[in-house]
Write a protein that holds these residues in place. Structure first.
Motif, mmCIF file in Angstrom:
data_model
loop_
_atom_site.group_PDB
_atom_site.id
_atom_site.type_symbol
_atom_site.label_atom_id
_atom_site.label_comp_id
_atom_site.label_asym_id
_atom_site.label_seq_id
_atom_site.Cartn_x
_atom_site.Cartn_y
_atom_site.Cartn_z
ATOM 1 N N LEU A 606 0.849 -1.195 0.000
ATOM 2 C CA LEU A 606 0.000 0.000 0.000
ATOM 3 C C LEU A 606 0.886 1.246 0.000
ATOM 4 O O LEU A 606 1.353 1.682 1.050
ATOM 5 N N PRO A 607 1.151 1.836 -1.169
ATOM 6 C CA PRO A 607 1.977 3.044 -1.213
ATOM 7 C C PRO A 607 1.343 4.186 -0.418
ATOM 8 O O PRO A 607 0.127 4.215 -0.194
ATOM 9 N N ASP A 608 2.173 5.123 0.005
ATOM 10 C CA ASP A 608 1.698 6.227 0.827
ATOM 11 C C ASP A 608 0.650 7.056 0.102
ATOM 12 O O ASP A 608 -0.254 7.619 0.722
ATOM 13 N N SER A 609 0.735 7.128 -1.216
ATOM 14 C CA SER A 609 -0.234 7.933 -1.974
ATOM 15 C C SER A 609 -1.640 7.355 -1.902
ATOM 16 O O SER A 609 -2.630 8.080 -2.070
ATOM 17 N N LEU A 610 -1.771 6.045 -1.647
ATOM 18 C CA LEU A 610 -3.097 5.428 -1.562
ATOM 19 C C LEU A 610 -3.685 5.489 -0.161
ATOM 20 O O LEU A 610 -4.887 5.305 0.005
ATOM 21 N N ARG A 611 -2.845 5.703 0.836
ATOM 22 C CA ARG A 611 -3.341 5.634 2.209
ATOM 23 C C ARG A 611 -4.391 6.705 2.473
ATOM 24 O O ARG A 611 -5.414 6.445 3.117
ATOM 25 N N LEU A 612 -4.145 7.907 1.993
ATOM 26 C CA LEU A 612 -5.106 8.985 2.227
ATOM 27 C C LEU A 612 -6.433 8.697 1.529
ATOM 28 O O LEU A 612 -7.500 9.033 2.039
ATOM 29 N N GLU A 613 -6.365 8.050 0.351
ATOM 30 C CA GLU A 613 -7.591 7.710 -0.361
ATOM 31 C C GLU A 613 -8.445 6.711 0.433
ATOM 32 O O GLU A 613 -9.665 6.736 0.371
ATOM 33 N N LEU A 614 -7.788 5.854 1.201
ATOM 34 C CA LEU A 614 -8.510 4.874 2.003
ATOM 35 C C LEU A 614 -8.903 5.413 3.371
ATOM 36 O O LEU A 614 -9.588 4.723 4.137
ATOM 37 N N GLY A 615 -8.460 6.624 3.704
ATOM 38 C CA GLY A 615 -8.754 7.167 5.017
ATOM 39 C C GLY A 615 -7.759 6.739 6.081
ATOM 40 O O GLY A 615 -8.043 6.850 7.285
ATOM 41 N N LEU A 616 -6.588 6.266 5.674
ATOM 42 C CA LEU A 616 -5.547 5.861 6.613
ATOM 43 C C LEU A 616 -4.521 6.985 6.767
ATOM 44 O O LEU A 616 -4.386 7.842 5.884
ATOM 45 N N PRO A 617 -3.798 7.028 7.856
ATOM 46 C CA PRO A 617 -2.828 8.117 8.056
ATOM 47 C C PRO A 617 -1.697 8.043 7.037
ATOM 48 O O PRO A 617 -1.171 6.971 6.742
ATOM 49 N N ASP A 618 -1.342 9.196 6.510
ATOM 50 C CA ASP A 618 -0.234 9.264 5.570
ATOM 51 C C ASP A 618 0.960 9.942 6.244
ATOM 52 O O ASP A 618 0.963 10.180 7.459
ATOM 53 N N ALA A 619 1.970 10.239 5.468
ATOM 54 C CA ALA A 619 3.185 10.827 6.035
ATOM 55 C C ALA A 619 2.898 12.182 6.678
ATOM 56 O O ALA A 619 3.521 12.538 7.687
ATOM 57 N N ARG A 620 1.968 12.933 6.131
ATOM 58 C CA ARG A 620 1.648 14.254 6.689
ATOM 59 C C ARG A 620 1.068 14.110 8.096
ATOM 60 O O ARG A 620 1.406 14.879 9.002
ATOM 61 N N ARG A 621 0.207 13.134 8.304
ATOM 62 C CA ARG A 621 -0.371 12.952 9.639
ATOM 63 C C ARG A 621 0.690 12.485 10.635
ATOM 64 O O ARG A 621 0.698 12.913 11.787
ATOM 65 N N ARG A 622 1.577 11.608 10.174
ATOM 66 C CA ARG A 622 2.656 11.164 11.065
ATOM 67 C C ARG A 622 3.557 12.337 11.437
ATOM 68 O O ARG A 622 4.063 12.418 12.554
ATOM 69 N N GLU A 623 3.744 13.255 10.512
ATOM 70 C CA GLU A 623 4.566 14.433 10.810
ATOM 71 C C GLU A 623 3.890 15.314 11.851
ATOM 72 O O GLU A 623 4.545 15.849 12.749
ATOM 73 N N ARG A 624 2.557 15.465 11.757
ATOM 74 C CA ARG A 624 1.851 16.279 12.743
ATOM 75 C C ARG A 624 1.937 15.653 14.130
ATOM 76 O O ARG A 624 2.083 16.353 15.139
#
Length: 1014
Positions: A606-624
């Motif tokens: 599951l690449p990071d670009s797809l995580r946001l589409e599924l409603g899962l945390p992406d790199a931006r959320r981990r950074e916050r």
């Protein structure tokens, strides 16, 4: 309920003391009435410590984590699960789901219907992780089609059926009464519409939800139900949220939380409103090191400077180094040292052990999980697994794999079994296995590349006492035979259990001194082995490789915890472990962007670009999340020091440059704005390492010709001298001393590469067998047209053990290249009469001062050409032919003759011979042929030795002659005399030199280059 306030605690003040006071106010001084829900269990230790400091008995609040809250809630919501599925259970369940869907899905069938469990395991683990996140975030996934160009084909097939797999997986979990932490959260959010009575707030029994920051959707649902049922939300955040000002950007998630729930914010302590208007903040310091060691050295200096006095610092360092033991200082209750609290914060767990080695004091609180994968125990298990994976079908083990296991430090510290009567033989019961293991390793190292266990044990057991032999055989069985026999997960768990029992019983005396290793073994036995032994696959047969892959996956998920005591003084924590805690002084190490906030791990499924589409945390959320953790920690400190590594050049292939964290960049920018100028590296607050370059101490490159060496040299020269030894001295006197006088040998071990010595023996044997029938005959190229060189080579390999000693690839190349090159040599063979093969040459030669020395050698072939003797020596490598013009350069021989006369008169200096030796070294390269000519002439004085040559078999068999010839009788006498002159020069210098100097330029293959420093 909407309108109920959130209670905000100013993040510039310690949260847990303020929360303790808040609980006291909410419970009228009876904290035992409160129920406190926290994200993790770490703060509970500190709350206990705070209550203990009050010095009076009291009932403590009931503290539970959010995971424990889920368990209680689901139990009372109905349909409680009967089993929590472990990782292997989840993989087995997912394989069943994928197999069921493959009947109607050609994409899944093409990729997974014939896939072995070993291949499915990594995909199953990744898929289980994705589904766990989907459940935890309350997401019902849909099939994601057309991903063939974005991910690997197996991943594309799984994503194309992701929604159906999630549905089938959830159905099977419900049918079997199984659950997982993520599924628990999802089901609780679905079923738990009503808050259980035991979790509801009521008069005199408050429920407090403290320390939460970023919420998952399921957490948002459940915490909101609790809040609407009367629970208090307690946030440690920027007080500006309650004052209507714009908060720090790391607290914007709290602002969105307030807006989402339509809640208002109020300060938990009215005094925080006045303090919030004060712009006070921590004092920031920065250190840009050139590597990790420079950061650790700066940390050590700063911690020493913080100690109460110079004497305390000296005592701490002295205790740290005394007898190699760690100095631990214990305080009794009420005697904790006063002063500011200090924390060393590690951005990744690889820093833990280096930091502990550099700390000036060892009485530290370690609060972080250390991966079991980094422990010595894991390295032992990994070597055992790899040994079995590299075992042949015939049960033979690869020698390096066996050695890697046997050389593990754990095994060398084990003891043999206890004596029958320890009182009668107390020392016998404590005998170490070190010596038997060393003998076993020596036997393996000197054998062939693959051995059976019996082949290596049998010759060792005859050299040991019966008790030692029995203990060694038992250990070998536990290490190798037991793992070779495993067929199921349960059997593998039994083999690992037997290994742990052996280590604990035979090494019980060492584990108290190695607590990290002891804890790793405990985690293996109590956490990992139950997963292997009790799962849906535990009785299903698998290959050894599959079983070991299961074990690796389980071991890599395990972490070694620390007791986290004492709670005062210096503390070492990971970044996540700092949540909700407060420290006056902070040292944050390796603050690079790769570690803080951290680089996104590339997930093959599951690449990071797809995580946001599924409603899962992406790199931006981990950074916050990382930003809130860091800035909340810094807000309450008085002094913060960041360290990082700079100066690593960017890699064009991997772009692996280490750069300081973006959070550090922001703080530096803020500091520059405050000062009104750019920070200059090397000036406070942006420090750099202050290192002074000093010349290294000169190392002695020569070996002094001491009286002891003179005695050894005398014995050497009184014995039989070989041309090989003279060539060693000519090439490098220092190497000659180490090899021939000191008898230093390379470690004997199985040859993994091309064995040039063995190849030379094989080629010599082939030529000997080829020429043997023609001794005494005149031969030419036509006589060898029909020779079966390949058959002779195979026979020579069998006779000399080359089939086992040489690696397969080397043997194949030898079988292909040697007949071809020998055929080219024979085609150029001149007409000659063979009169000797492998002829021994041994006699005494009269050299300088009339002294006679015994020389010996072995001529590969002796020919008679044009009525004179001709020496032939084969070389399988490249040959540097002798400069034949040297024999006619009268200036050199005149200089050599003058030096000989001075030496015989006792007036020569050994250093004056060095230019002469250098000429011989550079132009003749070797004394082998001059020595052979002198020996053969001494053995057969009635015949002339016309010439000698080296045959370069590496190419076309070109002959490199020693002399340019032909000779007159007078020239022949001069040539023989000059051969003996060269031998006399070298031997005289060996006796009379003051030092043995190294000769550089040929050190690449020298076995002593590590110790030479020439």
């Amino acid at each position: 309920m909407p309108g109920t306030p959130f209670f905000l605690f100013d993040w510039r003040k310690p949260f847990l003391p303020a929360l303790k006071d808040f609980i006291a106010r909410r419970t009228d001084g009876c904290p035992g009435r409160a129920l406190l829900v926290v994200p993790h269990n770490r703060p509970w230790r500190y709350l206990q410590h705070l209550y203990a400091l009050d010095g009076r008995p009291t009932l403590l609040p009931k503290v539970i984590t959010f995971t424990e809250l889920l368990g209680r809630w689901r139990e009372q919501a109905g349909e409680p699960p009967v089993h929590t599925a472990n990782s292997l259970d989840q993989v087995a369940l997912l394989r069943e789901c994928v197999a069921g869907l493959s009947r109607t899905d050609s994409g899944l069938a093409e990729r997974f219907s014939r896939m072995e469990m070993e291949e499915f395991l990594p995909w199953g683990m990744r898929l289980a992780g994705v589904l766990e996140e989907l459940f935890g975030y309350g997401v019902t996934a849909a099939d994601i089609a057309h991903m063939e160009g974005e991910v690997a084909p197996p991943a594309a097939a799984l994503l194309a059926a992701l929604g159906r797999i999630q549905e089938a997986y959830a159905r099977l979990l419900r049918e079997r009464g199984w659950t997982t932490p993520g599924f628990d959260a999802c089901e609780t959010a679905r079923l738990g519409e009503d808050v259980p009575e035991s979790l509801r707030a009521r008069d005199g029994r408050p429920v407090l939800l403290a320390g939460f920051a970023l919420l998952t959707p399921t957490e948002d649902i459940l915490l909101r139900r609790l809040w609407e049922a009367g629970a208090d939300i307690c946030l440690h955040t920027d007080a500006a949220l309650a004052l209507g000002d714009r908060p720090h950007w790391a607290c914007e998630e709290h602002a969105r939380w307030l807006r989402r729930w339509q809640a208002r914010a109020t300060l938990a302590d009215a005094g925080d409103a006045a303090d919030a208007a004060q712009p006070a903040g921590p004092e920031f310091h920065f250190f840009a090191g050139y590597d990790v060691h420079s950061q650790l050295e700066a940390l050590r200096e700063d911690l020493l400077a913080e100690m109460p006095s110079a004497k305390d610092a000296e005592d701490a360092v002295r205790l740290d180094r005394e007898d190699g033991d760690e100095a631990v200082i214990h305080w009794t209750a009420g005697q904790e040292p006063a002063g500011p609290s200090t924390a060393v914060v590690l951005t990744h767990n690889g820093l833990l052990l280096p930091v502990l080695h550099h700390l000036p004091r060892k009485d530290v609180n370690i609060s972080m999980g250390y991966p079991l994968e980094r422990s010595p125990l894991f390295r032992l298990l990994e070597s055992l697994f790899r040994t079995q994976e590299e075992r042949g079908a015939d049960g033979r083990y690869y020698w390096r794999s066996l050695l890697e296991c046997l050389r593990h430090p754990y095994l060398a510290m084990l003891q043999q079994e206890e004596a029958v009567d320890p009182a009668a033989a107390p020392e016998a019961g404590r005998a170490s296995l070190r010596e038997p293991l060393a003998l076993l390793a020596e036997t393996i190292r000197q054998g062939s590349r693959s051995r059976t266990l019996e082949e290596v044990l049998a010759p060792v057991e005859v050299r040991l006492a019966p008790r030692e032999a029995r203990a060694l055989r038992e250990l070998v069985h536990i290490l190798f035979s037991a793992f070779a026999a495993v067929r199921t997960c349960a059997e593998l768990a039994d083999a690992l259990e037997a290994l742990c029992v052996c280590l604990q019983e035979r090494g019980g005396h060492i584990w108290p001194h190695y607590p990290l290793d002891a804890e790793a073994m405990y985690r293996l036995r109590e956490h990992c082995l139950p997963v292997l032994r009790h799962n849906a696959l535990s009785r299903e047969p698998f290959t050894a490789r599959q079983l070991f892959q299961f074990a690796r996956q389980i071991l890599r998920q395990e972490r070694i915890p620390f007791e986290a005591v004492p709670l005062t003084g210096l503390q070492v924590l990971g970044m996540l472990e700092t949540r909700l805690l407060h420290f006056d002084r902070l040292y944050i190490l390796d603050a690079t962007d790769e570690s803080l906030p951290g680089s996104a791990v590339q997930d093959p499924l599951l690449p990071d670009s797809l995580r946001l589409e599924l409603g899962l945390p992406d790199a931006r959320r981990r950074e916050r999340a990382a930003a809130h953790t860091l800035f909340r920690l810094c807000a309450g400190a008085s002094k913060v020091t960041f360290s990082w590594q700079e100066g690593i050049s960017r890699s064009a292939l991997f772009d692996a440059r280490k750069s300081r964290s973006r959070f550090v960049e922001q703080l530096i920018w803020q500091e520059e704005r405050r000062r009104g100028r750019l920070l200059v590296p090397g000036e406070a607050p942006l420090r750099t390492p202050a290192s002074a370059a000093r010349p290294s101490a000169a190392q002695p490159e020569e070996i002094v010709h001491s009286p002891a060496l003179r005695e050894v040299m005398r014995r050497f020269l009184d014995g039989r001298i070989s041309p090989t030894a003279l060539d060693a001295y000519l090439g490098c006197p220092k190497r000659f001393v180490w090899h021939y006088l000191c008898r230093l040998r390379e470690a004997e071990e199985v040859n993994e590469g091309d064995d040039h010595a063995l190849v030379g023996k094989v080629v010599h044997r082939v030529l000997e067998q080829l020429y043997r029938p023609h001794i005494g005959k005149t031969v030419c190229a036509q006589d060898f047209r029909q020779a079966d060189l390949a058959a002779l080579l195979v026979q020579a390999l069998a006779d000399l053990g080359g089939e086992d000693a040489l690696p397969p690839e080397s043997r194949i190349m030898l079988e292909l290249s040697v007949p071809y090159r020998l055929r080219k040599y024979l085609d150029e063979q001149p007409e000659t009469t063979i009169i000797g093969l492998e002829e021994p040459l041994e006699t005494r030669l009269s050299l300088w001062e009339g002294r006679r020395f015994a020389f010996w050698g072995q001529a590969d072939r002796i020919d008679r050409r044009e009525g004179a003797l001709h020496l032939v020596d084969y070389k399988t490598g490249r040959v540097r032919g002798a400069d034949t013009l040297l024999w006619n350069e009268e200036d050199f021989w005149r200089e050599l003759d003058d030096f000989r006369r001075a030496a015989e008169a006792g007036e020569a200096d050994a250093d004056d011979a060095l230019p002469l030796l250098a000429v011989v070294r550079e132009r003749l390269h070797s004394l082998q042929l001059p020595c052979y000519v002198a020996l053969l002439a001494g053995l057969r004085p009635e015949e002339r030795v016309e010439n000698a040559c080296l045959v370069e078999l590496y190419e076309k068999g070109k002959e490199h002659p020693l002399f340019s010839g032909p000779w007159t009788d007078e020239d022949y006498v001069v040539a023989l005399r000059r051969c003996r002159e060269l031998l006399g020069l070298v031997i005289w210098h060996m006796e009379h030199c003051a030092t043995f100097r190294p000769v550089t330029g040929r050190c690449a293959h020298c076995p002593y280059r590590g110790a030479c420093r020439a």
